[in-house]
Design a protein around this motif. Structure first.
Motif, PDB file in Angstrom:
ATOM      1  N   GLN A 257      58.112   5.071   0.284  1.00 15.93           N
ATOM      2  CA  GLN A 257      57.854   3.779   0.921  1.00 15.93           C
ATOM      3  C   GLN A 257      57.239   2.872  -0.143  1.00 15.93           C
ATOM      4  O   GLN A 257      56.033   2.879  -0.362  1.00 15.93           O
ATOM      5  N   SER A 258      58.080   2.113  -0.789  1.00 12.72           N
ATOM      6  CA  SER A 258      57.644   1.300  -1.928  1.00 12.72           C
ATOM      7  C   SER A 258      56.708   0.163  -1.528  1.00 12.72           C
ATOM      8  O   SER A 258      56.095  -0.466  -2.397  1.00 12.72           O
ATOM      9  N   ASN A 259      56.573  -0.112  -0.249  1.00 17.25           N
ATOM     10  CA  ASN A 259      55.693  -1.192   0.195  1.00 17.25           C
ATOM     11  C   ASN A 259      54.225  -0.784   0.280  1.00 17.25           C
ATOM     12  O   ASN A 259      53.362  -1.644   0.445  1.00 17.25           O
ATOM     13  N   ILE A 260      53.919   0.502   0.194  1.00 12.63           N
ATOM     14  CA  ILE A 260      52.522   0.940   0.325  1.00 12.63           C
ATOM     15  C   ILE A 260      51.654   0.378  -0.796  1.00 12.63           C
ATOM     16  O   ILE A 260      50.574  -0.169  -0.522  1.00 12.63           O
ATOM     17  N   PRO A 261      52.035   0.456  -2.076  1.00 14.18           N
ATOM     18  CA  PRO A 261      51.199  -0.167  -3.108  1.00 14.18           C
ATOM     19  C   PRO A 261      51.103  -1.688  -2.955  1.00 14.18           C
ATOM     20  O   PRO A 261      50.033  -2.272  -3.179  1.00 14.18           O
ATOM     21  N   ILE A 262      52.184  -2.316  -2.542  1.00 10.46           N
ATOM     22  CA  ILE A 262      52.160  -3.772  -2.311  1.00 10.46           C
ATOM     23  C   ILE A 262      51.216  -4.090  -1.154  1.00 10.46           C
ATOM     24  O   ILE A 262      50.468  -5.074  -1.204  1.00 10.46           O
ATOM     25  N   TYR A 263      51.221  -3.263  -0.115  1.00 16.58           N
ATOM     26  CA  TYR A 263      50.311  -3.418   1.015  1.00 16.58           C
ATOM     27  C   TYR A 263      48.860  -3.339   0.541  1.00 16.58           C
ATOM     28  O   TYR A 263      48.020  -4.151   0.955  1.00 16.58           O
ATOM     29  N   LEU A 264      48.561  -2.393  -0.326  1.00 18.59           N
ATOM     30  CA  LEU A 264      47.187  -2.257  -0.836  1.00 18.59           C
ATOM     31  C   LEU A 264      46.766  -3.494  -1.626  1.00 18.59           C
ATOM     32  O   LEU A 264      45.647  -3.999  -1.460  1.00 18.59           O
ATOM     33  N   ILE A 265      47.650  -3.985  -2.475  1.00 18.73           N
ATOM     34  CA  ILE A 265      47.329  -5.183  -3.277  1.00 18.73           C
ATOM     35  C   ILE A 265      47.121  -6.394  -2.364  1.00 18.73           C
ATOM     36  O   ILE A 265      46.124  -7.113  -2.486  1.00 18.73           O
ATOM     37  N   ALA A 266      48.050  -6.610  -1.448  1.00 20.99           N
ATOM     38  CA  ALA A 266      47.952  -7.781  -0.569  1.00 20.99           C
ATOM     39  C   ALA A 266      46.733  -7.696   0.344  1.00 20.99           C
ATOM     40  O   ALA A 266      46.040  -8.696   0.572  1.00 20.99           O
ATOM     41  N   MET A 267      46.449  -6.511   0.861  1.00 21.36           N
ATOM     42  CA  MET A 267      45.279  -6.334   1.717  1.00 21.36           C
ATOM     43  C   MET A 267      43.999  -6.626   0.943  1.00 21.36           C
ATOM     44  O   MET A 267      43.107  -7.325   1.429  1.00 21.36           O
TER      45      MET A 267
ATOM     46  N   TRP B  66      54.226   1.050   7.613  1.00 22.86           N
ATOM     47  CA  TRP B  66      54.663   1.622   6.336  1.00 22.86           C
ATOM     48  C   TRP B  66      53.945   2.928   6.038  1.00 22.86           C
ATOM     49  O   TRP B  66      54.538   3.836   5.460  1.00 22.86           O
ATOM     50  N   VAL B  67      52.680   3.036   6.410  1.00 26.78           N
ATOM     51  CA  VAL B  67      51.877   4.200   6.020  1.00 26.78           C
ATOM     52  C   VAL B  67      52.103   5.379   6.959  1.00 26.78           C
ATOM     53  O   VAL B  67      52.341   6.503   6.509  1.00 26.78           O
ATOM     54  N   TYR B  68      52.018   5.158   8.259  1.00 24.86           N
ATOM     55  CA  TYR B  68      52.045   6.279   9.202  1.00 24.86           C
ATOM     56  C   TYR B  68      53.390   6.984   9.341  1.00 24.86           C
ATOM     57  O   TYR B  68      53.413   8.205   9.486  1.00 24.86           O
ATOM     58  N   PRO B  69      54.544   6.309   9.308  1.00 27.49           N
ATOM     59  CA  PRO B  69      55.806   7.034   9.498  1.00 27.49           C
ATOM     60  C   PRO B  69      56.145   8.036   8.388  1.00 27.49           C
ATOM     61  O   PRO B  69      56.901   8.973   8.636  1.00 27.49           O
ATOM     62  N   VAL B  70      55.619   7.870   7.199  1.00 30.76           N
ATOM     63  CA  VAL B  70      55.969   8.784   6.107  1.00 30.76           C
ATOM     64  C   VAL B  70      54.976   9.934   5.975  1.00 30.76           C
ATOM     65  O   VAL B  70      55.053  10.711   5.029  1.00 30.76           O
ATOM     66  N   PHE B  71      54.059  10.066   6.928  1.00 32.99           N
ATOM     67  CA  PHE B  71      53.061  11.139   6.862  1.00 32.99           C
ATOM     68  C   PHE B  71      53.693  12.462   7.200  1.00 32.99           C
ATOM     69  O   PHE B  71      54.405  12.567   8.178  1.00 32.99           O
TER      70      PHE B  71
END
Length: 187
Positions: A47-57, A104-109
């Motif tokens: 899920q390539s959006n997880i690092p982007i999510y961290l930066i944006a958050m 983005w985070v929970y479905p790939v757990f």
């Protein structure tokens, strides 16, 4: 207009110290989110959006905190209004980003932490995103439950007290007797 000394409610030292400590901890968490997202930007192919999510958050939260400090420092005026408007916009963006990050985070757990695997995600990056997202969900739930309890307490207090909270024709606020005579002349 600055409030007079009688209008300012004193705050306890414990409350102020607690808010300062929580603020410092949240600053550190958001700086860590930006750092982890930036350094591991390409290390979460599941899920390539997880690092982007961290930066944006991290960026939206830090900007929101900075604008809040700026608003309280400048007091009233155009700068305060502009800071308040930008803060509201940033909070709305953070709100939407939080829900997107949850999807983005929970479905790939649980992802695979072995490099090269099809479900690979960097361990620290994923676990940090998972922990922060879960922490925000827990805090949001706690605040919601406290708000519901407060509303229920207020409603039950009003229902139990009946008409005693509402002034009648022959009563006034602060009356200590239940007489049906006018309290102070023709009122």
């Amino acid at each position: 207009m600055n409030p007079s000394p009688q209008e300012v409610r004193p705050q306890s030292a414990v409350l102020i110290a607690s808010l300062v400590v929580l603020n410092i901890i949240w600053w550190m968490i958001m700086i860590a989110a930006i750092g982890l997202g930036a350094t591991h930007l390409r290390l979460c192919p599941v899920q390539s959006n997880i690092p982007i999510y961290l930066i944006a958050m991290g960026v939206t939260n830090l900007l929101g905190l900075c604008l809040t400090y700026t608003r309280t420092t400048w007091g009233e005026g155009m700068v305060s209004i502009l800071c308040s408007t930008c803060t509201v916009i940033l909070h709305l963006i953070s709100f939407g980003l939080f829900f997107a990050g949850s999807t983005w985070v929970y479905p790939v757990f649980p992802p695979d932490y072995t490099p090269g695997a099809p479900r690979y995600c960097h361990r620290t990056t994923y676990q940090f995103a998972f922990a922060v997202t879960t922490l925000v969900w827990a805090a949001t739930t706690l605040i919601f439950l406290c708000g519901c309890c407060s509303v229920l307490l207020t409603c039950s207090t009003c229902a139990i007290s009946g008409n005693r909270l509402l002034p009648g024709r022959y009563s006034f606020y602060g009356s200590t007797r239940d007489s049906h005579e006018p309290a102070g002349g023709d009122v």
